[in-house]
Design an enzyme around this catalytic site. Structure first.
Site, PDB file in Angstrom:
ATOM      1  N   LEU A 113      64.750 -13.306   9.340  1.00 45.41           N
ATOM      2  CA  LEU A 113      63.356 -12.865   9.369  1.00 45.41           C
ATOM      3  C   LEU A 113      62.620 -13.706   8.337  1.00 45.41           C
ATOM      4  O   LEU A 113      63.176 -14.034   7.285  1.00 45.41           O
ATOM      5  CB  LEU A 113      63.225 -11.381   9.004  1.00 45.41           C
ATOM      6  CG  LEU A 113      63.698 -10.333  10.019  1.00 45.41           C
ATOM      7  CD1 LEU A 113      63.494  -8.940   9.435  1.00 45.41           C
ATOM      8  CD2 LEU A 113      62.964 -10.467  11.337  1.00 45.41           C
ATOM      9  N   ASP A 114      61.368 -14.054   8.616  1.00 45.95           N
ATOM     10  CA  ASP A 114      60.566 -14.759   7.625  1.00 45.95           C
ATOM     11  C   ASP A 114      60.460 -13.919   6.360  1.00 45.95           C
ATOM     12  O   ASP A 114      60.537 -12.679   6.406  1.00 45.95           O
ATOM     13  CB  ASP A 114      59.148 -15.025   8.152  1.00 45.95           C
ATOM     14  CG  ASP A 114      59.131 -15.992   9.328  1.00 45.95           C
ATOM     15  OD1 ASP A 114      60.148 -16.682   9.524  1.00 45.95           O
ATOM     16  OD2 ASP A 114      58.108 -16.034  10.025  1.00 45.95           O
ATOM     17  N   LYS A 115      60.230 -14.579   5.254  1.00 49.97           N
ATOM     18  CA  LYS A 115      60.108 -13.888   3.975  1.00 49.97           C
ATOM     19  C   LYS A 115      59.071 -12.773   4.036  1.00 49.97           C
ATOM     20  O   LYS A 115      59.282 -11.672   3.506  1.00 49.97           O
ATOM     21  CB  LYS A 115      59.734 -14.892   2.877  1.00 49.97           C
ATOM     22  CG  LYS A 115      59.521 -14.266   1.513  1.00 49.97           C
ATOM     23  CD  LYS A 115      59.156 -15.314   0.471  1.00 49.97           C
ATOM     24  CE  LYS A 115      58.891 -14.675  -0.888  1.00 49.97           C
ATOM     25  NZ  LYS A 115      58.517 -15.687  -1.910  1.00 49.97           N
TER      26      LYS A 115
END
Length: 348
Positions: free
Chosen positions: A161-163
């Protein structure tokens, strides 16, 4: 004695602690990366010359075989990571990193949504990176030892997942589980649904976005773009759930493919950037004069995966704090959208 030990430790540029070999499995978004680039991303303290030496001496291997530094990675391959890489710590960040990893580990324990002998599913908070990189000392991967519980090995990451994206993140507790899950993502039998607040209103209300995506050339930080000539196929299905104001719409998103930053690029590509996504929406991704969180409003709310028993496992992640506050700001009860996966079957 302890004070003397810490004094000795932090006066060194690099620390070598009692080491052990780890195995890392190549995830979906790492396919095609050169091996040296993979090391630069995960172990930025290792110099290029050191990587070359580790490869020449056979300490780093891919699927048990010696490889060259420019080897391109394939989904599901196992990378042997020697103790040298696992135990490099910068002098000024030693105590700070240790404290952050412990603190992050405790947060991850509290965020567990589901756990069995094969997997752990957590509700990742926004702002926490999944893996380390240049300048990052706080990330999920660095705190996975806290999630061992009774297992003999630390959990493994099988997707990303993106930050700044919150929500469901699956961890494999065994190497066999990791391979099974990676194969499930590759075969598209693992399905994720996201909730997003977007600027504007997608037209039509229910549809799909088919825009090829490529990495922006000569960009220091990772950024993607729509590229009709050189981009990779990327497909997203979406459904409008509710118009929250004249400027904001709540949508459900189903990524059919799994390209880097796909949902963010696609929503910006049709003129409805995700609220708070400055990288792809710029100033248009924010509401002027509104007391709404500046964080990105993208949440992985539900996942369906095949379990080892043969049945499908469905897990739903409650909204994180900043999105709960934004829902309430627009007069929407967050509980209305903490829904079972079947609610979204019409777009998945």
């Amino acid at each position: 004695m302890i004070n003397l030990l810490f004094k000795l430790i932090i006066t060194k540029q690099i620390i070598f602690m009692s080491g052990y070999v780890k195995s890392r499995i190549v995830a979906i978004d790492e396919v095609g990366q050169r091996l040296d680039h993979w090391f630069n991303k995960h172990f930025p303290a290792i110099r290029h010359g050191q990587i070359s030496k580790l490869l020449r001496t056979g300490q780093v291997r891919v699927d048990g075989k010696r490889v060259k530094i420019n080897c391109r990675l394939i989904l599901g391959q196992t990378i042997r990571v020697p103790p040298l890489c696992n135990n490099l710590i910068y002098k000024n960040n030693f105590i700070k990193s240790y404290q952050q990893d412990t603190k992050t580990g405790n947060k991850l324990i509290k965020s567990i949504l589901y756990r069995d002998k094969e997997i752990i599913v957590i509700n990742k908070p926004a702002g926490l990176a999944v893996q380390g990189g240049s300048g990052l000392t706080k990330h999920v991967d660095g705190a996975l030892d806290s999630l061992r519980f009774e297992a003999s090995e630390r959990p493994r990451l099988v997707h990303r997942l993106d930050k700044h994206t919150s929500g469901v993140l699956i961890l494999a507790r065994q190497q066999s589980s990791a391979r099974r899950l990676i194969n499930a993502f590759r075969a598209k039998s693992a399905v994720k649904i996201y909730l997003a607040l977007v600027i504007g209103e997608p037209k039509p209300a229910i549809g799909q976005i088919n825009l090829p995506i490529a990495k922006v050339a000569n960009k220091v930080s990772e950024k993607m773009m729509v590229d009709y000539e050189n981009g990779k196929h990327a497909l997203t299905r979406y459904s409008t759930l509710e118009k929250l104001s004249c400027h904001i719409t709540l949508v459900a998103l189903f990524p059919v493919t799994g390209r880097t930053h796909q949902l963010r690029v696609h929503m910006a590509g049709i003129g409805t950037p995700i609220l708070g996504d400055s990288k792809y929406g710029g100033v248009k991704a924010f509401l002027k004069g509104q007391l709404v969180s500046k964080n990105m409003h993208l949440h992985a709310c539900a996942i369906r995966i095949p379990s080892y028993s043969g049945d499908d496992l469905e897990v739903t992640a409650p909204l994180r704090d900043h999105m709960i506050k934004s829902f309430r700001f627009f007069g929407v009860k967050p509980e209305r959208y903490e829904l079972p996966f079947r609610f979204f079957d019409h777009i998945s």
